[in-house]
Write a protein that holds these residues in place. Structure first.
Motif, PDB file in Angstrom:
ATOM      1  N   TYR A  35       0.941  -1.275   0.024  1.00 51.76           N
ATOM      2  CA  TYR A  35      -0.019  -0.029   0.004  1.00 51.76           C
ATOM      3  C   TYR A  35       0.667   1.281  -0.131  1.00 51.76           C
ATOM      4  N   LYS A  36       2.137   1.215   0.453  1.00 52.97           N
ATOM      5  CA  LYS A  36       2.831   2.395   0.400  1.00 52.97           C
ATOM      6  C   LYS A  36       3.703   2.694  -0.599  1.00 52.97           C
ATOM      7  N   ALA A  37       4.282   1.535  -1.369  1.00 54.67           N
ATOM      8  CA  ALA A  37       5.165   1.487  -2.430  1.00 54.67           C
ATOM      9  C   ALA A  37       4.615   1.035  -3.776  1.00 54.67           C
ATOM     10  N   GLN A  42       2.001   1.732  -9.090  1.00 58.13           N
ATOM     11  CA  GLN A  42       1.075   1.255 -10.107  1.00 58.13           C
ATOM     12  C   GLN A  42       0.139   2.372 -10.701  1.00 58.13           C
ATOM     13  N   ASN A  43      -0.380   3.471  -9.616  1.00 56.33           N
ATOM     14  CA  ASN A  43      -1.292   4.284 -10.004  1.00 56.33           C
ATOM     15  C   ASN A  43      -0.580   5.744 -10.397  1.00 56.33           C
ATOM     16  N   GLY A  44       0.965   5.672 -10.284  1.00 59.51           N
ATOM     17  CA  GLY A  44       1.409   6.953 -10.840  1.00 59.51           C
ATOM     18  C   GLY A  44       1.498   7.906  -9.570  1.00 59.51           C
ATOM     19  N   ASP A  45       1.253   7.509  -8.631  1.00 65.07           N
ATOM     20  CA  ASP A  45       1.310   8.355  -7.422  1.00 65.07           C
ATOM     21  C   ASP A  45       2.670   8.240  -6.869  1.00 65.07           C
ATOM     22  N   GLU A  46       3.031   9.347  -5.832  1.00 67.58           N
ATOM     23  CA  GLU A  46       4.335   9.617  -5.233  1.00 67.58           C
ATOM     24  C   GLU A  46       4.491   8.207  -4.259  1.00 67.58           C
TER      25      GLU A  46
END
Length: 118
Positions: A35-37, A42-46
């Motif tokens: 959930y943190k990495a 995969q979602n392009g988030d930080e």
């Protein structure tokens, strides 16, 4: 280098075998990484960098009262592990929470006062 450690808070109010506990702690570690990495990547988030932590991979397993784990769960910012109930525990039993990767100085006093799991 910081003294980063991953803190797993285990429910001291349930009876659980050492093998079952090891599985629950494993779920807490893997869920945190996912959930943190992995998922944010995969979602392009930080993502949260695990590079510094991976140098030593310290994990601290602490006993914590269930009421405090429930408070953390309500806060919504921690990785919460509830058992499916296939073996030793009732379904949905709160077993542990991954409090995250922190240095000892970053911990609130109440966490520093928890006892190591024996």
């Amino acid at each position: 280098m910081n003294d980063n450690r991953m803190y797993i808070l285990v429910n001291e109010n349930i009876k659980i075998s050492k093998g079952k506990l090891a599985g629950q702690v494993g779920h807490a570690v893997m869920s945190y990484v996912y959930y943190k990495a992995i998922k944010p990547l995969q979602n392009g988030d930080e993502i949260e960098s695990l590079d510094e932590y991976m140098c030593e991979q310290k994990k601290i397993i602490l006993q914590c009262p269930q009421y405090k784990l429930e408070e953390l769960e309500r806060a919504g910012e921690y990785t919460v592990i509830r058992d499916k109930g296939y073996t030793q525990l009732e379904p949905n039993t709160l077993t542990c929470i991954n409090y995250g990767i922190k240095t000892p100085e970053e911990l609130p006093e109440w966490v520093r006062n928890l006892k190591l799991y024996n």
